[in-house]
Design a protein around this motif. Structure first.
Motif, PDB file in Angstrom:
ATOM      1  N   LYS A  17       1.432   4.314  21.656  1.00  0.00           N
ATOM      2  CA  LYS A  17       0.597   4.792  20.548  1.00  0.00           C
ATOM      3  C   LYS A  17       1.034   4.199  19.209  1.00  0.00           C
ATOM      4  CE  LYS A  17      -0.626   9.194  22.713  1.00  0.00           C
ATOM      5  NZ  LYS A  17      -0.535  10.669  22.599  1.00  0.00           N
ATOM      6  N   LEU A  18       2.338   4.022  19.025  1.00  0.00           N
ATOM      7  CA  LEU A  18       2.823   3.490  17.757  1.00  0.00           C
ATOM      8  C   LEU A  18       2.385   2.050  17.560  1.00  0.00           C
ATOM      9  CD1 LEU A  18       4.379   4.108  15.215  1.00  0.00           C
ATOM     10  CD2 LEU A  18       6.491   3.409  16.384  1.00  0.00           C
ATOM     11  N   GLU A  19       2.427   1.255  18.626  1.00  0.00           N
ATOM     12  CA  GLU A  19       1.986  -0.140  18.512  1.00  0.00           C
ATOM     13  C   GLU A  19       0.492  -0.188  18.194  1.00  0.00           C
ATOM     14  OE1 GLU A  19       1.858  -4.305  21.047  1.00  0.00           O
ATOM     15  OE2 GLU A  19       2.948  -2.578  21.837  1.00  0.00           O
ATOM     16  N   ALA A  20      -0.293   0.683  18.838  1.00  0.00           N
ATOM     17  CA  ALA A  20      -1.729   0.743  18.542  1.00  0.00           C
ATOM     18  C   ALA A  20      -1.959   1.160  17.091  1.00  0.00           C
ATOM     19  CB  ALA A  20      -2.418   1.721  19.491  1.00  0.00           C
ATOM     20  N   ALA A  21      -1.099   2.050  16.583  1.00  0.00           N
ATOM     21  CA  ALA A  21      -1.217   2.496  15.189  1.00  0.00           C
ATOM     22  C   ALA A  21      -0.942   1.352  14.221  1.00  0.00           C
ATOM     23  CB  ALA A  21      -0.252   3.649  14.929  1.00  0.00           C
ATOM     24  N   VAL A  44       0.866  -1.182   0.000  1.00  0.00           N
ATOM     25  CA  VAL A  44       0.000   0.000   0.000  1.00  0.00           C
ATOM     26  C   VAL A  44       0.905   1.235   0.000  1.00  0.00           C
ATOM     27  CG1 VAL A  44      -1.832   1.249   1.188  1.00  0.00           C
ATOM     28  CG2 VAL A  44      -1.755  -1.258   1.296  1.00  0.00           C
ATOM     29  N   PRO A  45       0.886   2.028  -1.067  1.00  0.00           N
ATOM     30  CA  PRO A  45       1.788   3.196  -1.145  1.00  0.00           C
ATOM     31  C   PRO A  45       1.583   4.213  -0.034  1.00  0.00           C
ATOM     32  CG  PRO A  45       0.822   2.705  -3.290  1.00  0.00           C
ATOM     33  CD  PRO A  45       0.084   1.877  -2.289  1.00  0.00           C
ATOM     34  N   LEU A  46       0.318   4.445   0.330  1.00  0.00           N
ATOM     35  CA  LEU A  46       0.012   5.472   1.330  1.00  0.00           C
ATOM     36  C   LEU A  46      -1.180   5.005   2.165  1.00  0.00           C
ATOM     37  CD1 LEU A  46       1.008   8.356   2.097  1.00  0.00           C
ATOM     38  CD2 LEU A  46      -0.912   9.234   0.761  1.00  0.00           C
ATOM     39  N   LEU A  47      -1.011   5.000   3.477  1.00  0.00           N
ATOM     40  CA  LEU A  47      -2.070   4.514   4.354  1.00  0.00           C
ATOM     41  C   LEU A  47      -2.332   5.540   5.451  1.00  0.00           C
ATOM     42  CD1 LEU A  47      -3.900   2.024   4.917  1.00  0.00           C
ATOM     43  CD2 LEU A  47      -2.111   1.226   6.495  1.00  0.00           C
ATOM     44  N   GLU A  48      -3.519   6.128   5.428  1.00  0.00           N
ATOM     45  CA  GLU A  48      -3.915   7.098   6.445  1.00  0.00           C
ATOM     46  C   GLU A  48      -4.776   6.412   7.495  1.00  0.00           C
ATOM     47  OE1 GLU A  48      -5.578  10.692   4.893  1.00  0.00           O
ATOM     48  OE2 GLU A  48      -4.332  10.630   3.084  1.00  0.00           O
ATOM     49  N   LEU A  49      -4.447   6.618   8.760  1.00  0.00           N
ATOM     50  CA  LEU A  49      -5.148   5.962   9.857  1.00  0.00           C
ATOM     51  C   LEU A  49      -6.072   6.966  10.544  1.00  0.00           C
ATOM     52  CD1 LEU A  49      -2.162   3.926  11.352  1.00  0.00           C
ATOM     53  CD2 LEU A  49      -3.731   3.303   9.500  1.00  0.00           C
ATOM     54  N   PRO A  50      -7.378   6.795  10.408  1.00  0.00           N
ATOM     55  CA  PRO A  50      -8.324   7.796  10.904  1.00  0.00           C
ATOM     56  C   PRO A  50      -8.378   7.934  12.421  1.00  0.00           C
ATOM     57  CG  PRO A  50      -9.486   5.850  10.092  1.00  0.00           C
ATOM     58  CD  PRO A  50      -8.056   5.690   9.707  1.00  0.00           C
ATOM     59  N   VAL A  51      -8.130   6.858  13.154  1.00  0.00           N
ATOM     60  CA  VAL A  51      -8.244   6.916  14.615  1.00  0.00           C
ATOM     61  C   VAL A  51      -7.013   7.540  15.256  1.00  0.00           C
ATOM     62  CG1 VAL A  51      -8.517   5.555  16.725  1.00  0.00           C
ATOM     63  CG2 VAL A  51      -9.780   4.922  14.654  1.00  0.00           C
ATOM     64  N   SER A  52      -5.841   7.006  14.940  1.00  0.00           N
ATOM     65  CA  SER A  52      -4.606   7.494  15.553  1.00  0.00           C
ATOM     66  C   SER A  52      -4.073   8.756  14.898  1.00  0.00           C
ATOM     67  CB  SER A  52      -3.528   6.410  15.510  1.00  0.00           C
ATOM     68  OG  SER A  52      -3.185   6.097  14.167  1.00  0.00           O
ATOM     69  N   GLY A  53      -4.452   8.984  13.624  1.00  0.00           N
ATOM     70  CA  GLY A  53      -3.954  10.142  12.900  1.00  0.00           C
ATOM     71  C   GLY A  53      -2.621   9.922  12.227  1.00  0.00           C
ATOM     72  N   ALA A  86      -3.394  -0.080  11.470  1.00  0.00           N
ATOM     73  CA  ALA A  86      -2.969  -0.205  10.075  1.00  0.00           C
ATOM     74  C   ALA A  86      -3.376  -1.561   9.496  1.00  0.00           C
ATOM     75  CB  ALA A  86      -1.458  -0.015   9.970  1.00  0.00           C
ATOM     76  N   LEU A  87      -3.214  -2.614  10.268  1.00  0.00           N
ATOM     77  CA  LEU A  87      -3.616  -3.943   9.802  1.00  0.00           C
ATOM     78  C   LEU A  87      -5.118  -4.003   9.551  1.00  0.00           C
ATOM     79  CD1 LEU A  87      -1.470  -6.236  12.135  1.00  0.00           C
ATOM     80  CD2 LEU A  87      -1.095  -5.765   9.717  1.00  0.00           C
ATOM     81  N   MET A  88      -5.887  -3.415  10.457  1.00  0.00           N
ATOM     82  CA  MET A  88      -7.339  -3.401  10.280  1.00  0.00           C
ATOM     83  C   MET A  88      -7.724  -2.661   9.006  1.00  0.00           C
ATOM     84  SD  MET A  88      -8.776  -5.093  12.729  1.00  0.00           S
ATOM     85  CE  MET A  88     -10.456  -4.488  12.693  1.00  0.00           C
ATOM     86  N   GLU A  89      -7.090  -1.515   8.766  1.00  0.00           N
ATOM     87  CA  GLU A  89      -7.393  -0.716   7.581  1.00  0.00           C
ATOM     88  C   GLU A  89      -7.030  -1.466   6.297  1.00  0.00           C
ATOM     89  OE1 GLU A  89      -8.689   2.650   7.115  1.00  0.00           O
ATOM     90  OE2 GLU A  89      -9.488   1.973   9.040  1.00  0.00           O
ATOM     91  N   ILE A  90      -5.913  -2.170   6.325  1.00  0.00           N
ATOM     92  CA  ILE A  90      -5.471  -2.905   5.138  1.00  0.00           C
ATOM     93  C   ILE A  90      -6.441  -4.031   4.808  1.00  0.00           C
ATOM     94  CG2 ILE A  90      -3.680  -4.488   4.300  1.00  0.00           C
ATOM     95  CD1 ILE A  90      -1.636  -2.630   5.688  1.00  0.00           C
ATOM     96  N   PHE A  91      -6.877  -4.781   5.830  1.00  0.00           N
ATOM     97  CA  PHE A  91      -7.805  -5.884   5.568  1.00  0.00           C
ATOM     98  C   PHE A  91      -9.183  -5.380   5.154  1.00  0.00           C
ATOM     99  CE2 PHE A  91      -4.712  -8.505   7.856  1.00  0.00           C
ATOM    100  CZ  PHE A  91      -4.689  -9.626   7.034  1.00  0.00           C
ATOM    101  N   LYS A  92      -9.583  -4.211   5.639  1.00  0.00           N
ATOM    102  CA  LYS A  92     -10.899  -3.681   5.290  1.00  0.00           C
ATOM    103  C   LYS A  92     -10.916  -3.027   3.901  1.00  0.00           C
ATOM    104  CE  LYS A  92     -11.591  -1.135   8.952  1.00  0.00           C
ATOM    105  NZ  LYS A  92     -12.264  -0.222   9.914  1.00  0.00           N
TER     106      LYS A  92
END
Length: 292
Positions: free
Chosen positions: A260-264, A217-226, A268-274
């Motif tokens: 926070k980084l581990e939670a991010a 994934v070239p670019l992944l934005e995480l809505p919860v952690s920012g 990230a894994l959740m976002e990728i699978f979704k």
């Protein structure tokens, strides 16, 4: 006369715990969770030895490359009849050439290992206007693949360590394995431990076939952690006999996230699978072997 007084004073000092009831002394010892500190306490007296063996929490450090040493230490923990919570810290044996995290899903067998490695991590998406998507670097991807395979080896041995803890510590309710480099943290609760313990009668697989899939994934934005992750490579390694499309990582617990980084990374894994599951590409199968 003076010598007698000194002797009496020394005797009083050594027996300063005598007036305290056992349950109070036990509460004191329960504050000492380090294994290397608890062991000398047992040598002080027969009473200390008896009470020390009732503590319910222990933490110790071991090397993941030495299973025999680990097994010996776990077997020594059998003497701690009240042990319920175990934390195993594993020193990092080497510096990984790339930023990465990995997680496992398991029962009696190790079902799958997922490896995630971004090229860079940003705390916000402000940079996106200045930096476009990052094309995949095949040489870097190959390096990440080698690192993922190394993590797979560590995952297999870590799973064997978990099974060893469950087998030899009958009252165990929680066990955690984590490395000092923070590339992984594995935690099992009482329900999972009970599930794995019930299946320990069947033999452990020393050799197994695995399949591997890759996602970029070239670019992944995480809505919860920012956070914003750039150049994200994911390798999913699963047992060959599991159904294709296994969604074992669709739900990830954040209870054991230390920062926070581990939670991010979990997010990230959740976002990728979704949102990016279609990007997964099948790689060559491989065989994992356990040496004990």
């Amino acid at each position: 006369m003076k010598n007698t007084e000194k002797s009496d004073a020394a005797e009083d000092d050594s027996s300063s715990f005598d007036p305290l009831p056992d349950d109070v002394v036990l509460q004191i010892f329960r504050k000492i969770i380090d294994y290397e500190t608890l062991c000398p306490c047992r040598l002080v007296s027969k009473r200390f030895n008896r009470i020390t063996l009732q503590v319910d929490t222990i933490r110790f450090i071991t090397k993941i490359t030495s299973y025999k040493s680990f097994l010996s230490k776990i077997q020594s923990l059998k003497k701690f009849e009240g042990l319920k919570y175990l934390s195993v810290h594993i020193p990092s044996t080497s510096e990984h050439p790339c930023m990465c995290r990995w997680k496992i899903k398991c029962g009696k067998n190790l079902d799958s290992v997922i490896f995630l490695s971004p090229n860079s991590v940003y705390h916000s998406k402000k940079y996106v206007n200045e930096n476009g998507h990052e094309e995949e670097d095949m040489e870097l991807t190959l390096l990440k693949k080698f690192t993922a395979m190394e993590c797979m080896d560590h995952a297999v041995l870590s799973h064997l360590m978990l099974l060893t803890c469950i087998k030899h510590i009958p009252l165990l309710e929680k066990v955690t394995l984590k490395d000092s480099g923070k590339t992984y943290s594995i935690s099992l609760n009482a329900e999972k431990i009970a599930e794995m313990r019930s299946s320990l009668t069947s033999p452990y697989e020393l050799i197994r076939q695995n399949r591997m899939s890759k996602c970029y994934v070239p670019l992944l934005e995480l809505p919860v952690s920012g956070y914003v992750l750039k150049g994200v490579t994911v390798f999913l390694m699963e047992r060959e006999d599991l159904p294709i499309g296994n969604d074992s990582f669709m739900k990830i617990d954040d209870d054991d996230s230390e920062d926070k980084l581990e939670a991010a990374f979990n997010e990230a894994l959740m976002e990728i699978f979704k949102k990016h599951a279609a990007r997964f590409e099948r790689q060559l199968a491989f065989t994992s072997v356990i040496f004990v």
